[in-house]
Design a protein around this motif. Structure first.
Motif, PDB file in Angstrom:
ATOM      1  N   UNK A  61      -7.738 -63.711-105.835  1.00  0.00           N
ATOM      2  CA  UNK A  61      -7.727 -64.397-104.536  1.00  0.00           C
ATOM      3  C   UNK A  61      -9.005 -65.196-104.323  1.00  0.00           C
ATOM      4  N   UNK A  62     -10.145 -64.586-104.719  1.00  0.00           N
ATOM      5  CA  UNK A  62     -11.414 -65.306-104.574  1.00  0.00           C
ATOM      6  C   UNK A  62     -11.439 -66.564-105.443  1.00  0.00           C
ATOM      7  N   UNK A  63     -10.863 -66.482-106.650  1.00  0.00           N
ATOM      8  CA  UNK A  63     -10.823 -67.661-107.531  1.00  0.00           C
ATOM      9  C   UNK A  63      -9.986 -68.781-106.917  1.00  0.00           C
ATOM     10  N   UNK A  68      -9.588 -74.051-103.657  1.00  0.00           N
ATOM     11  CA  UNK A  68      -9.197 -74.787-102.439  1.00  0.00           C
ATOM     12  C   UNK A  68     -10.418 -75.354-101.744  1.00  0.00           C
ATOM     13  N   UNK A  69     -11.503 -74.541-101.676  1.00  0.00           N
ATOM     14  CA  UNK A  69     -12.725 -75.006-101.006  1.00  0.00           C
ATOM     15  C   UNK A  69     -13.358 -76.160-101.781  1.00  0.00           C
ATOM     16  N   UNK A  70     -13.346 -76.057-103.102  1.00  0.00           N
ATOM     17  CA  UNK A  70     -13.934 -77.130-103.908  1.00  0.00           C
ATOM     18  C   UNK A  70     -13.172 -78.430-103.766  1.00  0.00           C
ATOM     19  N   UNK A  83     -16.769 -80.286-107.663  1.00  0.00           N
ATOM     20  CA  UNK A  83     -15.567 -79.736-108.296  1.00  0.00           C
ATOM     21  C   UNK A  83     -15.884 -78.601-109.280  1.00  0.00           C
ATOM     22  N   UNK A  84     -17.168 -78.301-109.481  1.00  0.00           N
ATOM     23  CA  UNK A  84     -17.521 -77.213-110.408  1.00  0.00           C
ATOM     24  C   UNK A  84     -16.885 -75.888-109.993  1.00  0.00           C
ATOM     25  N   UNK A  85     -16.920 -75.487-108.679  1.00  0.00           N
ATOM     26  CA  UNK A  85     -16.244 -74.240-108.293  1.00  0.00           C
ATOM     27  C   UNK A  85     -14.749 -74.276-108.591  1.00  0.00           C
ATOM     28  N   UNK A 129      -3.931 -80.186-104.945  1.00  0.00           N
ATOM     29  CA  UNK A 129      -5.267 -80.259-105.520  1.00  0.00           C
ATOM     30  C   UNK A 129      -5.432 -81.450-106.456  1.00  0.00           C
ATOM     31  N   UNK A 130      -4.532 -81.579-107.400  1.00  0.00           N
ATOM     32  CA  UNK A 130      -4.691 -82.681-108.361  1.00  0.00           C
ATOM     33  C   UNK A 130      -4.518 -84.047-107.686  1.00  0.00           C
ATOM     34  N   UNK A 131      -3.537 -84.298-106.759  1.00  0.00           N
ATOM     35  CA  UNK A 131      -3.461 -85.595-106.072  1.00  0.00           C
ATOM     36  C   UNK A 131      -4.715 -85.918-105.258  1.00  0.00           C
ATOM     37  N   UNK A 132      -5.274 -84.922-104.565  1.00  0.00           N
ATOM     38  CA  UNK A 132      -6.483 -85.175-103.764  1.00  0.00           C
ATOM     39  C   UNK A 132      -7.624 -85.598-104.683  1.00  0.00           C
ATOM     40  N   UNK A 133      -7.780 -84.888-105.820  1.00  0.00           N
ATOM     41  CA  UNK A 133      -8.873 -85.225-106.737  1.00  0.00           C
ATOM     42  C   UNK A 133      -8.683 -86.630-107.292  1.00  0.00           C
ATOM     43  N   UNK A 134      -7.453 -86.957-107.700  1.00  0.00           N
ATOM     44  CA  UNK A 134      -7.207 -88.287-108.281  1.00  0.00           C
ATOM     45  C   UNK A 134      -7.398 -89.389-107.240  1.00  0.00           C
ATOM     46  N   UNK A 135      -6.900 -89.204-106.019  1.00  0.00           N
ATOM     47  CA  UNK A 135      -7.011 -90.214-104.966  1.00  0.00           C
ATOM     48  C   UNK A 135      -8.467 -90.429-104.596  1.00  0.00           C
ATOM     49  N   UNK A 136      -9.224 -89.346-104.481  1.00  0.00           N
ATOM     50  CA  UNK A 136     -10.642 -89.473-104.094  1.00  0.00           C
ATOM     51  C   UNK A 136     -11.395 -90.238-105.169  1.00  0.00           C
ATOM     52  N   UNK A 137     -11.094 -89.946-106.440  1.00  0.00           N
ATOM     53  CA  UNK A 137     -11.801 -90.657-107.502  1.00  0.00           C
ATOM     54  C   UNK A 137     -11.417 -92.140-107.548  1.00  0.00           C
ATOM     55  N   UNK A 138     -10.173 -92.464-107.221  1.00  0.00           N
ATOM     56  CA  UNK A 138      -9.720 -93.844-107.358  1.00  0.00           C
ATOM     57  C   UNK A 138      -9.923 -94.675-106.067  1.00  0.00           C
ATOM     58  N   UNK A 139      -9.625 -94.070-104.877  1.00  0.00           N
ATOM     59  CA  UNK A 139      -9.602 -94.853-103.648  1.00  0.00           C
ATOM     60  C   UNK A 139     -10.700 -94.477-102.658  1.00  0.00           C
ATOM     61  N   UNK A 140     -11.392 -93.388-102.942  1.00  0.00           N
ATOM     62  CA  UNK A 140     -12.498 -93.033-102.064  1.00  0.00           C
ATOM     63  C   UNK A 140     -12.192 -91.820-101.241  1.00  0.00           C
ATOM     64  N   UNK A 141     -13.193 -91.383-100.494  1.00  0.00           N
ATOM     65  CA  UNK A 141     -13.108 -90.120 -99.745  1.00  0.00           C
ATOM     66  C   UNK A 141     -12.115 -90.212 -98.618  1.00  0.00           C
TER      67      UNK A 141
END
Length: 585
Positions: A61-63, A68-70, A83-85, A129-141
């Protein structure tokens, strides 16, 4: 009385009872072993499976929370370091899932819940998780934050709910295992209590049975035996209880009858013994009187009887000296016969007195050095040795306890006999040696004389026993009888060794001193020679004792002529000639 053998014997009853109890205890032991095995398995499951699963579920659960927090943090900052966590949580999730899979062989329900958690977590990663990471990297925060909606949060809540359900299932399994442990533990206690009750009941039954079947019959039998022991030998003994006790009572009664019979015979024998004792008492008194008479006779023989003998001998010798040649030849011969007879009678009386006094007139035992005794013997036999040109040697001799005058007389008789019974064409050689055999010294006097035939070996120690005419070898025939009596008085024995190659070997034993035996034993153990070391035991002075009878007289003579520093001792004044001295024996 015939014993009744019907019914079970005591052995059969005890064996049957013990067999039943043994079967019960074995059955209880098997049941306890089975329950204990189950208890051990349930306890192992609680401690080594459900407890680690609960911990690992919480770490899972902690993992997921770290992931989610990262993701939300990366959507706000856009910094890849945030994204390290997420990456660490993903690795930890996979490790915990693999570890939990190894513990779920016996828990299919928990395995199913774990699969649901994996499925929900993977759906969340793919849809959020994966869509948020990809969108942030491509289109910004801003674009990334736009994807973090309430629907995304609800989807992660589903993951959280799946983990909670997994934890609830683990807790349920743990509680069930704890109940099983408690149940098997209670059952084990019950089985132990039952076993204890079986032992207690068995002991009580055995105690009561022993009291009824053993103690009471034995007590009754003992009371009857006690009556017999107090003197009522006519009281008949009867038995009760198991067949063994009835047979025992019959045997005891048979013994009572035999004792009663034997007592009657003992009474008769006692009366006969009392009569014999009275006769022995009379004979002892008669023997005491006879001993007094013998002592009186010895006194008369030593004083009153010898006085007329001395007078007869003296006057016969006076006639022989004064009238020799004045009478005819037959008169001179008669006078010589009278002188010789008186002198032989005198020697015979002296020898008889000496024989009778051995062991009766004693000065007590002391430690006697036989080397010194042999020196005295050499002096006493010097005249005879010079006359016969005899050679006397001796090896190192021991120290023993005895009476020195008697031991001197003993060895002087042996040496004198060896010189007397010599071969006319051979120089006499006499050798005295000793060796330790067990706890005795075996002393040998060996010569190269005429020897003794084996059939006469025992006769020479009989008083007045002669194997030759008195004209051939002078003497009273009592010398070796004196030797035998002196040896036996000192606790030894004497015999003739007929296996020597030539001459005569007379051997006798004397008890050894304890220190000599101890020294020989210690030397034997140190040398490792075993029991045969007694043959070469050391003498009192540390020199090896000469083996008796092993060397011929000629060899003893050669040893004397070589005169080694530690060789045999030689009598002084060898080779000189002189007048012959009369010796006893």
């Amino acid at each position: 009385m015939t014993a009744q053998t019907s019914g079970w014997t005591l052995r059969q009853r005890v064996v049957t009872l013990l067999a039943v109890v043994g079967l019960l205890l074995v059955g209880l032991a098997v049941a306890e072993a089975f329950v204990a095995t189950q208890n051990r398995a349930k306890t192992d499951a609680v401690l080594n499976k459900t407890a680690p699963l609960r911990v690992q579920a919480q770490e899972l659960l902690n993992a997921l929370l770290d992931q989610e927090t990262a993701v939300r943090g990366f959507a706000v900052s856009g910094d890849r370091a945030d994204l390290a966590p997420y990456d660490d949580g993903l690795r930890l999730e996979r490790d915990r899932v693999a570890s939990m899979q190894q513990l779920l062989d016996d828990y299919p329900e928990i395995r199913e819940e774990l699969r649901q958690v994996e499925s929900q977590a993977e759906q969340w990663r793919q849809s959020v998780a994966l869509p948020v990471i990809a969108t942030t990297e491509q289109e910004g925060t801003a674009a990334g934050q736009a994807l973090v909606t309430d629907q995304a949060r609800q989807q992660f809540d589903q993951v959280r709910d799946a983990v909670n359900a997994l934890q609830d299932e683990i807790v349920s399994a743990r509680e069930k295992g704890a109940r099983d442990v408690q149940r098997t533990g209670n059952l084990l206690v019950v089985l132990l209590i039952v076993a204890a009750l079986v032992v207690v009941v068995t002991g009580a039954v055995l105690l009561l049975s022993l009291d009824r079947m053993v103690v009471r019959p034995l007590t009754a039998l003992a009371d009857q035996v006690r009556e017999v022991a107090e003197g009522d030998y006519q009281h008949s003994i009867t038995g009760a209880g198991p067949p063994e006790f009835r047979r025992l009572a019959d045997d005891v009664d048979a013994m009572r009858r035999k004792i009663a019979k034997d007592l009657a015979e003992v009474r008769e024998a006692r009366e006969r013994i009392e009569w014999v004792n009275s006769q022995l008492q009379k004979q002892a008194e008669e023997l005491t009187r006879s001993n007094r008479d013998l002592e009186q006779f010895a006194y008369v023989a030593s004083h009153d009887l010898q006085e007329p003998l001395r007078k007869v001998a003296s006057f016969c010798q006076l006639l022989q000296r004064r009238y020799a040649g004045q009478l005819d030849e037959r008169a001179d011969q008669y006078i010589a016969f009278a002188v010789d007879g008186a002198q032989r009678m005198q020697r015979l009386i002296n020898d008889l007195l000496a024989f009778s006094r051995i062991g009766r007139l004693t000065a007590g035992f002391t430690e006697v050095d036989l080397n010194k005794v042999m020196g005295d013997v050499a002096g006493q036999t010097e005249a005879a040795r010079q006359y016969a040109d005899a050679e006397l040697t001796w090896s190192e001799l021991p120290v023993i306890r005895g009476e020195e005058p008697l031991l001197t007389n003993l060895l002087a008789n042996l040496v004198s006999n060896s010189i007397k019974f010599r071969r006319p064409d051979v120089r006499p050689r006499v050798h005295v040696s000793a060796r330790l055999v067990g706890d005795e010294w075996e002393i040998t006097c060996q010569d190269n004389g005429i020897g003794i035939e084996p059939e006469f070996a025992d006769k020479i120690f009989v008083i007045f026993q002669r194997l030759h005419a008195k004209d051939a070898y002078p003497g009273t025939g009592i010398g070796l009888a004196i030797v035998k009596k002196i040896v036996e008085y000192h606790g030894g024995r004497v015999w003739v060794d007929t296996d020597v190659p030539e001459g005569t070997a007379i051997r006798f034993t004397l008890p050894a001193l304890p220190e000599d035996v101890a020294a020989a034993t210690a030397a034997t153990e140190d040398a490792g020679t075993g029991d045969d070391a007694a043959v070469g035991a050391e003498g009192p002075a540390g020199e090896p004792a000469a083996p008796a009878g092993d060397a011929t007289p000629d060899q003893a003579g050669r040893a004397e002529e070589a005169q080694p520093a530690d060789g045999p001792r030689v009598a002084p004044d060898e080779g000189r000639t002189g007048g012959m001295k009369e010796t006893v024996g």
